[in-house]
Design an enzyme around this catalytic site. Sequence first.
Site, PDB file in Angstrom:
ATOM      1  N   MET B   1      40.891  40.691  27.304  1.00 59.13           N
ATOM      2  CA  MET B   1      40.512  40.810  28.711  1.00 59.13           C
ATOM      3  C   MET B   1      41.140  39.677  29.513  1.00 59.13           C
ATOM      4  SD  MET B   1      36.671  41.108  30.176  1.00 59.13           S
ATOM      5  CE  MET B   1      36.152  42.784  29.918  1.00 59.13           C
ATOM      6  N   CYS B   2      41.526  39.969  30.730  1.00 62.42           N
ATOM      7  CA  CYS B   2      42.047  38.961  31.642  1.00 62.42           C
ATOM      8  C   CYS B   2      41.675  39.398  33.046  1.00 62.42           C
ATOM      9  CB  CYS B   2      43.570  38.863  31.573  1.00 62.42           C
ATOM     10  SG  CYS B   2      44.182  38.115  30.051  1.00 62.42           S
ATOM     11  N   GLY B   3      41.829  38.487  33.983  1.00 59.82           N
ATOM     12  CA  GLY B   3      41.600  38.849  35.383  1.00 59.82           C
ATOM     13  C   GLY B   3      42.874  38.640  36.175  1.00 59.82           C
ATOM     14  N   ARG B  32      36.236  37.263  33.048  1.00 56.42           N
ATOM     15  CA  ARG B  32      37.320  38.026  32.445  1.00 56.42           C
ATOM     16  C   ARG B  32      38.370  37.111  31.818  1.00 56.42           C
ATOM     17  NH1 ARG B  32      37.471  43.428  33.815  1.00 56.42           N
ATOM     18  NH2 ARG B  32      39.497  43.482  32.835  1.00 56.42           N
TER      19      ARG B  32
END
Lengths: 235, 298
Positions: B1-3, B32
């Site tokens: 997950m990343c933002g 995130r």
Amino acid sequence: MENLSMEAQRFDLNKQSLREVNQFLHGDAANLNGKFFTIENPNGAHSIAVGLNSDVHVTIKGHAGYYAAGMNQIAKVTIEGSAGSGVAENMMSGFVHVKGFASNAAGATANGGLLLIDGDAGLRCGISLKGADIVVGGSVGSFSAFMAQAGNMVILGDAGEGLGDSIYEANIFVRGKVKSLGADCEVKVMDAESKKILSDLLHKSGHADLKPESFTQYGSARTLYHFHVDNAGAY
Amino acid sequence: MCGIVGLLVRNPKMRDTIGELMLPMLIGMTERGPDSAGLAMFSAPVSDDSRKFSLYAAQQDFDWKALVADFEKSLNSMAKIEPKTNHAVITTTLSPILVKAWLKTNYPQLHLLSVGQLMDIYKDVGTPAQVADRYDFKNFKGSHLVGHTRMATESAITPAHAHPFTAGQDWCLVHNGSLSNAHSLRRKLEKEGIEFETDNDTEAACRFLEWRMREGDDLETALNHGFDELDGFYTLLMGTKDQLALVRDPFACKPAIIAEHDDYVAIASEFRSLAHLPDIKNAKVFEPSPKEMYVWKI
């Protein structure tokens, strides 16, 4: 769909924690039944009004994040903005109304109740549907009703690719175009029973003006139910 | 997950507060991506004959003044330096090839983050709030930006593995997702003489797209090649000197939401990073479709 009572109790997520609000809404059903609540400033928070299990009316005044009204039972939840992924996922009963659009996996694995989305729904809407009804005012994305087992999906707009892939016994009604059907999903002749289901859902969801005849029904060809040696290469 | 976050300010009056508008967007994506954060900021260009170089030092108290004195003496050319703890932007009229070679020989411990006329890149390990504070993101001014908060899944947590990634000049990319053919893509690009700095999958996508554009593709054509070549899950947000561009993979496995307003275009992984923006109630908020290209020009 109900008019909001003047006595609605207001929650404000700028001032209260989501946990506090959800825990209040999980209180004793005898004290909550018939009551109206509004949740202000949802601002895309995840898991708003999840796990409700009483006859409450909850209005979320804005955009909700992931899993809004997930696992809903009995309650009526209205989201005035859009909903993130997994709105009303695993709903058991009750009514969830999204006035904006819904992201991916709306109504995933829902067992009962009605999910009404006024706008478009993203990909995988009604994935693994287990008995709930879903009515989408706009279009749905690809892979919707994937492995749907029971329940009904009514789509007023178009459907993306792979609609109803590996579907079991759910009914899909589409008024617009379907980009492509998934494996084992086929056009059905709408019988009287199906027409009644569709007509009832159109009435319930404020679309009584639409004629069931303007929809095409899709369902399972039932060729994937049992192992067949001719299909071995496809497994 | 990343933002991921992106902001393009259409109203010139608001460009002096772009940092302030962006900060809650980046911090909103902390869940995130809590392990690293980065930002590519596009502001007024330096003169035609100059280039800016964003540099990163592992040492917090690196002596940037000594570096610039050394630079001016050995290359016999003036340079301007704007240091911020372990980061500095050097502006010079010397060619990027010369500057890169000089840095590599004399300061191999420094990491060159970007080269361009408008773009500065800042990235480091730490929570988004810590990284933003370290480099004073709040007071940044400019026309558009691309930001990222990282939760590493496929390679190490280091400043170099943080996003944005860049290749060429005034071009950057951030990524939420994971690419399954990053290594084969990399081998293909290495045959074209393209060098890599990390084993990060996003770097392969970044260098692929920049290579396509160098070969003559415009951004749209390069992204169409990207749809054919990139295998895996991705939402990619890219910045050029005058554009932001967004694409999602055909399965839309990774989220994105867009708010278009007369004053700005804001992009984030989730609405919670957009909720604070001015007059957001009157913005057109929508989810980008998979395999579609969204491009906004300043």
